[in-house]
Each structure stands twice: as structure tokens, then as C-alpha cells.
Design a protein around this motif. Structure first.
Motif, PDB file in Angstrom:
ATOM      1  N   ALA A   4     -95.454 -24.007  51.690  1.00 17.75           N
ATOM      2  CA  ALA A   4     -95.481 -23.233  50.441  1.00 17.75           C
ATOM      3  C   ALA A   4     -95.848 -24.120  49.254  1.00 17.75           C
ATOM      4  N   GLY A   5     -95.561 -25.401  49.326  1.00 15.53           N
ATOM      5  CA  GLY A   5     -95.883 -26.308  48.234  1.00 15.53           C
ATOM      6  C   GLY A   5     -97.306 -26.823  48.271  1.00 15.53           C
ATOM      7  N   ILE A   6     -97.882 -26.908  49.469  1.00 15.07           N
ATOM      8  CA  ILE A   6     -99.228 -27.475  49.568  1.00 15.07           C
ATOM      9  C   ILE A   6    -100.309 -26.441  49.260  1.00 15.07           C
ATOM     10  N   ALA A   7    -100.059 -25.169  49.505  1.00 18.72           N
ATOM     11  CA  ALA A   7    -101.074 -24.141  49.248  1.00 18.72           C
ATOM     12  C   ALA A   7    -101.474 -24.071  47.776  1.00 18.72           C
ATOM     13  N   PRO A   8    -100.525 -24.033  46.824  1.00 16.66           N
ATOM     14  CA  PRO A   8    -100.959 -24.037  45.420  1.00 16.66           C
ATOM     15  C   PRO A   8    -101.652 -25.335  45.015  1.00 16.66           C
ATOM     16  N   LEU A   9    -101.230 -26.441  45.603  1.00 17.50           N
ATOM     17  CA  LEU A   9    -101.874 -27.719  45.311  1.00 17.50           C
ATOM     18  C   LEU A   9    -103.328 -27.707  45.757  1.00 17.50           C
ATOM     19  N   LEU A  10    -103.590 -27.225  46.963  1.00 15.07           N
ATOM     20  CA  LEU A  10    -104.955 -27.160  47.472  1.00 15.07           C
ATOM     21  C   LEU A  10    -105.797 -26.149  46.699  1.00 15.07           C
ATOM     22  N   THR A  11    -105.173 -25.064  46.287  1.00 17.57           N
ATOM     23  CA  THR A  11    -105.900 -24.052  45.507  1.00 17.57           C
ATOM     24  C   THR A  11    -106.338 -24.606  44.168  1.00 17.57           C
ATOM     25  N   SER A  12    -105.443 -25.283  43.465  1.00 15.82           N
ATOM     26  CA  SER A  12    -105.824 -25.833  42.166  1.00 15.82           C
ATOM     27  C   SER A  12    -106.818 -26.984  42.318  1.00 15.82           C
ATOM     28  N   THR A  13    -106.699 -27.761  43.391  1.00 12.69           N
ATOM     29  CA  THR A  13    -107.661 -28.835  43.635  1.00 12.69           C
ATOM     30  C   THR A  13    -109.045 -28.264  43.923  1.00 12.69           C
ATOM     31  N   ALA A  14    -109.112 -27.220  44.743  1.00  8.96           N
ATOM     32  CA  ALA A  14    -110.398 -26.577  45.026  1.00  8.96           C
ATOM     33  C   ALA A  14    -110.992 -25.964  43.766  1.00  8.96           C
ATOM     34  N   ALA A  15    -110.150 -25.372  42.933  1.00  2.18           N
ATOM     35  CA  ALA A  15    -110.636 -24.802  41.670  1.00  2.18           C
ATOM     36  C   ALA A  15    -111.221 -25.893  40.779  1.00  2.18           C
ATOM     37  N   CYS A  16    -110.598 -27.039  40.757  1.00  2.00           N
ATOM     38  CA  CYS A  16    -111.106 -28.143  39.937  1.00  2.00           C
ATOM     39  C   CYS A  16    -112.423 -28.684  40.477  1.00  2.00           C
ATOM     40  N   ILE A  17    -112.560 -28.742  41.788  1.00  2.77           N
ATOM     41  CA  ILE A  17    -113.812 -29.212  42.383  1.00  2.77           C
ATOM     42  C   ILE A  17    -114.943 -28.240  42.066  1.00  2.77           C
ATOM     43  N   LEU A  18    -114.669 -26.949  42.137  1.00  3.67           N
ATOM     44  CA  LEU A  18    -115.694 -25.951  41.841  1.00  3.67           C
ATOM     45  C   LEU A  18    -115.972 -25.817  40.349  1.00  3.67           C
ATOM     46  N   ALA A  19    -115.013 -26.186  39.522  1.00  4.51           N
ATOM     47  CA  ALA A  19    -115.189 -26.035  38.075  1.00  4.51           C
ATOM     48  C   ALA A  19    -116.135 -27.076  37.487  1.00  4.51           C
ATOM     49  N   LEU A  20    -116.264 -28.233  38.099  1.00  2.00           N
ATOM     50  CA  LEU A  20    -117.131 -29.273  37.539  1.00  2.00           C
ATOM     51  C   LEU A  20    -118.594 -28.828  37.477  1.00  2.00           C
ATOM     52  N   PRO A  21    -119.178 -28.287  38.555  1.00  2.00           N
ATOM     53  CA  PRO A  21    -120.563 -27.791  38.412  1.00  2.00           C
ATOM     54  C   PRO A  21    -120.677 -26.651  37.402  1.00  2.00           C
ATOM     55  N   PHE A  22    -119.639 -25.817  37.313  1.00  2.00           N
ATOM     56  CA  PHE A  22    -119.657 -24.738  36.329  1.00  2.00           C
ATOM     57  C   PHE A  22    -119.752 -25.295  34.910  1.00  2.00           C
ATOM     58  N   PHE A  23    -118.905 -26.255  34.580  1.00  2.00           N
ATOM     59  CA  PHE A  23    -118.928 -26.815  33.229  1.00  2.00           C
ATOM     60  C   PHE A  23    -120.190 -27.628  32.977  1.00  2.00           C
ATOM     61  N   LEU A  24    -120.716 -28.279  34.019  1.00  2.98           N
ATOM     62  CA  LEU A  24    -121.973 -29.008  33.864  1.00  2.98           C
ATOM     63  C   LEU A  24    -123.111 -28.038  33.556  1.00  2.98           C
ATOM     64  N   LEU A  25    -123.171 -26.919  34.268  1.00  2.00           N
ATOM     65  CA  LEU A  25    -124.198 -25.913  34.013  1.00  2.00           C
ATOM     66  C   LEU A  25    -124.000 -25.263  32.648  1.00  2.00           C
ATOM     67  N   LEU A  26    -122.765 -25.028  32.258  1.00  2.00           N
ATOM     68  CA  LEU A  26    -122.481 -24.440  30.950  1.00  2.00           C
ATOM     69  C   LEU A  26    -122.942 -25.363  29.819  1.00  2.00           C
ATOM     70  N   VAL A  27    -122.620 -26.642  29.932  1.00  2.04           N
ATOM     71  CA  VAL A  27    -123.005 -27.599  28.886  1.00  2.04           C
ATOM     72  C   VAL A  27    -124.520 -27.744  28.807  1.00  2.04           C
ATOM     73  N   THR A  28    -125.189 -27.845  29.955  1.00  2.00           N
ATOM     74  CA  THR A  28    -126.650 -27.979  29.922  1.00  2.00           C
ATOM     75  C   THR A  28    -127.294 -26.726  29.338  1.00  2.00           C
ATOM     76  N   SER A  29    -126.778 -25.563  29.684  1.00  2.19           N
ATOM     77  CA  SER A  29    -127.334 -24.317  29.147  1.00  2.19           C
ATOM     78  C   SER A  29    -127.127 -24.219  27.644  1.00  2.19           C
ATOM     79  N   LEU A  30    -125.939 -24.574  27.178  1.00  6.93           N
ATOM     80  CA  LEU A  30    -125.672 -24.518  25.744  1.00  6.93           C
ATOM     81  C   LEU A  30    -126.522 -25.527  24.964  1.00  6.93           C
ATOM     82  N   LEU A  31    -126.685 -26.718  25.520  1.00  4.88           N
ATOM     83  CA  LEU A  31    -127.518 -27.716  24.846  1.00  4.88           C
ATOM     84  C   LEU A  31    -128.977 -27.274  24.778  1.00  4.88           C
ATOM     85  N   LEU A  32    -129.480 -26.715  25.872  1.00  7.40           N
ATOM     86  CA  LEU A  32    -130.856 -26.244  25.863  1.00  7.40           C
ATOM     87  C   LEU A  32    -131.028 -25.051  24.922  1.00  7.40           C
TER      88      LEU A  32
END
Length: 144
Positions: A4-32
């Protein structure tokens, strides 16, 4: 650690891994969209909202302490990014489209072409592909 303790940890870790390309694409789009050419600053600027997102996902009440969750998310994202960059160095795209217009588009964006402000590139041979195809992967590649 319990299941029960590892599932939320893995979920938030996966969310953070997926969020990096999202923020990279967001920043590049806003700059352009603002008319700014992409430079080395894109990745550090994208890391700021990503770090805030990682801190926010780590602060939720779970079995693991928030600081530990943040460090794990940071380390997992760093390892994932490092492995992806190392693997990318050994993969060579020999396909026709990869050599023809994908590489041309990434190089053009990295060297100042702004597909938001100037949708038609100066290369007439692949004008249709460069104008109408999705540019998200090109922006990610040029941003890194």
C-alpha cells in the motif's frame, strides 16, 4: 515498505517522469509563440515547473515521507533521462523520413526556424511535410 505504501510512490514517480517531456514541450511552445529562438536555456527553464510539480506530487500524504518521495522522483527521472540519452546515442535513424525531413526540421528549429511564426520553411523540397506535420517531437528534440 508495504504494498500500500509503494503504489503511491511509484505513481508519483511515474507522473514525474512523464511530466518532464510535457513541461519541455510547453516551454518550447511558449518560447516559439513569443518569438524567442530556442537555445540551451530551454531545458533549465523546463526543469523549474517540473521541480514544482515533483514537489507537489511528493507532498501528498502517503506512507513515504515527502522529501524522500521528491528525492526518489528526482533520481528516477534523472536515471530515466540518462538512460534515454545513452540509448539514443547508439540508435541511428536510417529511415527515409528520418533522414529527409525530420532531421531537417529539428536542425532548422535548433538553428532559429520558428514554426509558429513562420510555418512555411525555406526548404521547398519538403515544404508540405515541414508545414503540415505535427511538430511536438521536433520541438522536444530541438529543446534538448
Amino acid at each position: 515498505m508495504t504494498r500500500a505504501g509503494i503504489a503511491p510512490l511509484l505513481t508519483s514517480t511515474a507522473a514525474c517522469i512523464l511530466a518532464l517531456p510535457f513541461f519541455l514541450l510547453l516551454v518550447t511552445s511558449l518560447l516559439l509563440a513569443a518569438g524567442v529562438a530556442l537555445t540551451w536555456i530551454v531545458l533549465p527553464v523546463a526543469l523549474v515547473p517540473w521541480a514544482a510539480f515533483a514537489a507537489w506530487t511528493s507532498s501528498a500524504p502517503h506512507a513515504v515521507r515527502p522529501r524522500t518521495r521528491f528525492v526518489i522522483a528526482l533520481a528516477a527521472t534523472g536515471v530515466t533521462l540518462a538512460v534515454a540519452c545513452i540509448a539514443e546515442a547508439f540508435v541511428y535513424d536510417s529511415s527515409w523520413d528520418g533522414q529527409a525531413y525530420h532531421a531537417l526540421a529539428i536542425d532548422g528549429i535548433a538553428n532559429g526556424w520558428n514554426p509558429v511564426r513562420d510555418p512555411t520553411p525555406a526548404v521547398p523540397a519538403y515544404a508540405n511535410e515541414l508545414t503540415f506535420f505535427a511538430k511536438g517531437p521536433w520541438l522536444l528534440a530541438a529543446g534538448v
